[in-house]
Design a protein around this motif. Structure first.
Motif, mmCIF file in Angstrom:
data_model
loop_
_atom_site.group_PDB
_atom_site.id
_atom_site.type_symbol
_atom_site.label_atom_id
_atom_site.label_comp_id
_atom_site.label_asym_id
_atom_site.label_seq_id
_atom_site.Cartn_x
_atom_site.Cartn_y
_atom_site.Cartn_z
ATOM 1 N N GLU A 182 7.926 -7.156 14.664
ATOM 2 C CA GLU A 182 7.922 -6.082 13.600
ATOM 3 C C GLU A 182 7.991 -4.591 14.652
ATOM 4 O OE1 GLU A 182 4.135 -4.639 11.870
ATOM 5 O OE2 GLU A 182 5.337 -3.394 10.573
ATOM 6 N N GLY A 220 7.327 -0.643 15.200
ATOM 7 C CA GLY A 220 6.586 0.220 14.753
ATOM 8 C C GLY A 220 5.390 -0.199 13.788
ATOM 9 N N SER A 233 2.859 3.924 20.183
ATOM 10 C CA SER A 233 1.533 4.401 20.356
ATOM 11 C C SER A 233 0.552 3.299 21.105
ATOM 12 C CB SER A 233 0.922 4.730 18.739
ATOM 13 O OG SER A 233 -0.522 4.911 19.094
ATOM 14 N N ASP A 278 4.962 -0.931 19.083
ATOM 15 C CA ASP A 278 4.521 0.460 18.605
ATOM 16 C C ASP A 278 4.713 1.320 19.893
ATOM 17 O OD1 ASP A 278 3.509 1.780 15.668
ATOM 18 O OD2 ASP A 278 3.398 2.996 17.589
ATOM 19 N N CYS A 311 13.482 3.948 20.820
ATOM 20 C CA CYS A 311 14.687 5.065 21.176
ATOM 21 C C CYS A 311 14.526 4.915 22.628
ATOM 22 C CB CYS A 311 14.056 6.479 20.738
ATOM 23 S SG CYS A 311 13.974 6.492 18.998
ATOM 24 N N PHE A 345 -2.551 2.339 5.730
ATOM 25 C CA PHE A 345 -1.658 1.441 5.532
ATOM 26 C C PHE A 345 -2.330 -0.122 5.539
ATOM 27 C CE2 PHE A 345 0.034 4.241 9.403
ATOM 28 C CZ PHE A 345 0.426 5.161 8.731
ATOM 29 N N ARG A 361 -0.871 -4.142 1.685
ATOM 30 C CA ARG A 361 0.138 -4.828 1.926
ATOM 31 C C ARG A 361 0.261 -5.990 0.636
ATOM 32 N NH1 ARG A 361 1.589 -1.289 4.100
ATOM 33 N NH2 ARG A 361 2.397 -1.272 6.512
ATOM 34 N N TRP A 375 1.222 10.314 17.694
ATOM 35 C CA TRP A 375 0.830 9.336 16.864
ATOM 36 C C TRP A 375 -0.470 8.651 17.433
ATOM 37 C CZ3 TRP A 375 1.939 7.687 12.099
ATOM 38 C CH2 TRP A 375 3.008 8.162 11.544
ATOM 39 N N VAL A 381 11.852 8.377 13.587
ATOM 40 C CA VAL A 381 12.541 8.624 14.486
ATOM 41 C C VAL A 381 13.298 9.997 14.460
ATOM 42 C CG1 VAL A 381 14.606 7.573 15.913
ATOM 43 C CG2 VAL A 381 12.507 6.204 15.317
ATOM 44 N N VAL A 385 9.072 3.287 9.693
ATOM 45 C CA VAL A 385 9.199 3.527 11.168
ATOM 46 C C VAL A 385 10.416 4.442 11.588
ATOM 47 C CG1 VAL A 385 9.853 1.149 11.948
ATOM 48 C CG2 VAL A 385 8.926 2.631 13.520
ATOM 49 N N CYS A 417 2.690 4.045 1.743
ATOM 50 C CA CYS A 417 2.503 2.633 2.275
ATOM 51 C C CYS A 417 1.824 1.580 1.313
ATOM 52 C CB CYS A 417 1.904 2.607 3.519
ATOM 53 S SG CYS A 417 2.838 3.457 4.869
HETATM 54 C C1 LIG Z 1 4.211 5.427 9.218
HETATM 55 S S1 LIG Z 1 3.505 4.630 10.534
HETATM 56 C C2 LIG Z 1 3.974 2.934 9.946
HETATM 57 C C3 LIG Z 1 3.108 2.000 10.508
HETATM 58 C C4 LIG Z 1 3.468 0.357 10.111
HETATM 59 N N1 LIG Z 1 4.728 0.352 10.111
HETATM 60 C C5 LIG Z 1 2.723 0.171 8.595
HETATM 61 O O1 LIG Z 1 3.521 0.349 7.820
HETATM 62 O O2 LIG Z 1 1.399 0.115 8.554
HETATM 63 C C6 LIG Z 1 5.109 4.941 11.862
HETATM 64 C C7 LIG Z 1 4.959 4.050 13.079
HETATM 65 O O3 LIG Z 1 5.710 4.261 13.687
HETATM 66 C C8 LIG Z 1 5.710 4.411 15.130
HETATM 67 N N2 LIG Z 1 6.621 4.994 15.629
HETATM 68 C C9 LIG Z 1 6.894 6.147 15.584
HETATM 69 N N3 LIG Z 1 8.254 6.461 16.417
HETATM 70 C C10 LIG Z 1 8.260 5.388 17.098
HETATM 71 C C11 LIG Z 1 9.047 4.951 18.160
HETATM 72 N N4 LIG Z 1 10.137 5.826 18.623
HETATM 73 N N5 LIG Z 1 8.916 3.744 18.852
HETATM 74 C C12 LIG Z 1 8.078 2.971 18.231
HETATM 75 N N6 LIG Z 1 7.189 3.253 17.491
HETATM 76 C C13 LIG Z 1 7.434 4.365 16.786
HETATM 77 C C14 LIG Z 1 4.210 5.064 14.793
HETATM 78 O O4 LIG Z 1 3.656 5.217 16.239
HETATM 79 C C15 LIG Z 1 3.654 4.566 13.682
HETATM 80 O O5 LIG Z 1 2.643 3.474 14.085
#
Ligand SMILES: C[S@@+](CC[C@H](N)C(=O)[O-])C[C@H]1O[C@@H](n2cnc3c(N)ncnc32)[C@H](O)[C@@H]1O
Length: 379
Positions: free
Chosen positions: A187, A189, A216, A214, A242, A90, A93, A78, A267, A263, A8
């Motif tokens: 945004e 996730g 989580s 998100d 999903c 993360f 940026r 998560w 999935v 993100v 990231c």
């Molecule tokens: C690798 S982290 C990246 C977080 C953020 N996008 C960043 O770059 O800082 C993946 C994120 O996706 C979220 N996530 C995973 N599967 C998801 C889903 N089905 N629906 C929503 N969020 C999801 C996780 O909770 C986590 O916060």
């Protein structure tokens, strides 16, 4: 780079970020002269070794029972991650606006002035004028009245989120947070907001409204309780991308930008297409989906051990979170099947260098921009 998710932070720490593909390693002897090199060519041997490594680490699959657990409890894994790390990951940026200038386009001065005169003239603090420039715009956003951008006086509690209230309703054009905004970014996730907060800070368009979600609830709570969270300009909610039964709290065709950063890879592959289809419907004609995510044979994929593979190119980490490694073609299929047109689909093969330890790390990320056609048949 420290931590389990160095991906990231794709650019060199302490160096001014240059846009993707602008620093090339022509002389291998200079490899340790910089922290990162762009567009690194892989030799045939290196590519063959990567394929071998993946074949090897994919031979033994996680048992079905555990696979079901990782799927059903994905949000809990998560949550645990964020309970442990809070917002320690993360953070990096600085590449965001060089790769995705769409997140903070230069405001059209005419639109800006129109908006100011229609909505905000009475709220300009005494002693300030339009000549105050960006300072004025920032101040204006923080003093917005509760009806300007759909701002709610109180922060919504995490579990009592709008998605529940709206889940079985067709959202009406004037009944959603940010309904009077002129530029809407979602945004998906969002984690703890390391994309959202820089957007809010950098994009001074007074018509901007940022949604972020998100699955989580721990992550969303960290966003909502962040001192930079401004409910006049932002709406954070718990949502599983999903989940086919719960709507997003915005109407179809209402978003300018949807951003997915690392993100989609979290999935399960057979749910990706429907998730992208649903998101695509939320875009305005001309709106864009932006993605940055793991590419096939990224260092992180090669590092997995036997027994961590769930299905082809899909793995589970030690903490129960999952990750897929994409090809450009797979992402192209996902987006075009959802009715979007390619603007960009790049593979970012970067060589990251730990100069202190004299280590080289071959990273592979994919960056995509897909647009909804102006005349869209995709609904
Ligand atoms: C690798 S982290 C990246 C977080 C953020 N996008 C960043 O770059 O800082 C993946 C994120 O996706 C979220 N996530 C995973 N599967 C998801 C889903 N089905 N629906 C929503 N969020 C999801 C996780 O909770 C986590 O916060």
């Amino acid at each position: 780079m420290a931590g389990p998710y160095p991906e990231c932070a794709p650019a060199a720490v302490g160096e001014k970020r240059q846009q993707f593909g602008s620093r090339f390693l022509s002389d291998p002897a200079r490899v340790f002269h910089h922290n990162a090199w762009d567009n690194v060519e892989w030799s045939e041997e290196q590519a063959a070794a990567a394929e071998r490594k993946v074949r090897e680490n994919s031979t033994q699959r996680v048992c079905q029972e555990k696979q079901v657990d990782y799927e059903i409890n994905a949000h809990k894994y998560w949550n645990e991650f964020y309970k442990i790390h809070e917002n320690g990951f993360f953070k990096d940026r600085h590449w965001l606006f060089t790769e995705f200038p769409e997140l903070a386009p230069s405001p059209n001065q005419n639109d800006l002035n129109d908006w100011l005169s229609e909505n905000k003239r009475n709220e300009v603090p005494e002693g300030r004028s339009k000549e105050d420039g960006p300072g004025l715009r920032i101040e204006e956003q923080h003093t917005c009245s509760s009806d300007s951008l759909g701002c709610k006086p109180q922060m919504p509690p995490v579990e009592e989120d709008v998605t529940q209230k709206f889940s079985h309703l067709e959202i009406c054009a004037d009944e959603f947070p940010g309904s009077s905004a002129s530029y809407r970014i979602l945004e998906v996730g969002c984690g703890v907001g390391n994309t959202v907060f820089p957007i809010l800070q950098t994009n001074n368009d007074p018509g901007l409204f940022v949604y972020c979600c998100d699955f989580s609830s721990t992550a969303v709570e960290l966003v909502q309780t962040n001192s930079a969270y401004d409910p006049c300009r932002c709406f954070a909610f718990v949502h599983d991308l999903c989940d086919e039964d719960t709507s997003y709290p915005v109407p179809r065709g209402s978003l300018d930008i949807i951003i997915l950063i690392f993100v989609l890879s979290a999935v399960v592959p057979d749910k990706m297409q429907k998730a992208i289809n649903r998101l695509s419907r939320l875009l305005k004609p001309g709106g864009m989906m932006l993605l940055r995510d793991y590419g096939r044979y990224d260092m992180a994929q090669l590092r997995f051990k036997k027994g961590q593979c769930l299905s082809e190119n899909f793995y589970v980490r030690g903490d129960g979170t999952r990750v897929y490694f994409f090809t450009q073609e797979e992402l192209d299929t996902l987006f075009t099947t959802a009715g979007l047109e390619k603007v960009q689909n790049l593979v970012d093969r970067r060589l990251q260098v730990n100069r202190g330890k004299q280590l080289t790390m071959y990273r592979v990320w994919i960056q995509c921009k897909y647009r909804k056609p102006l005349l869209s048949g995709a609904g």
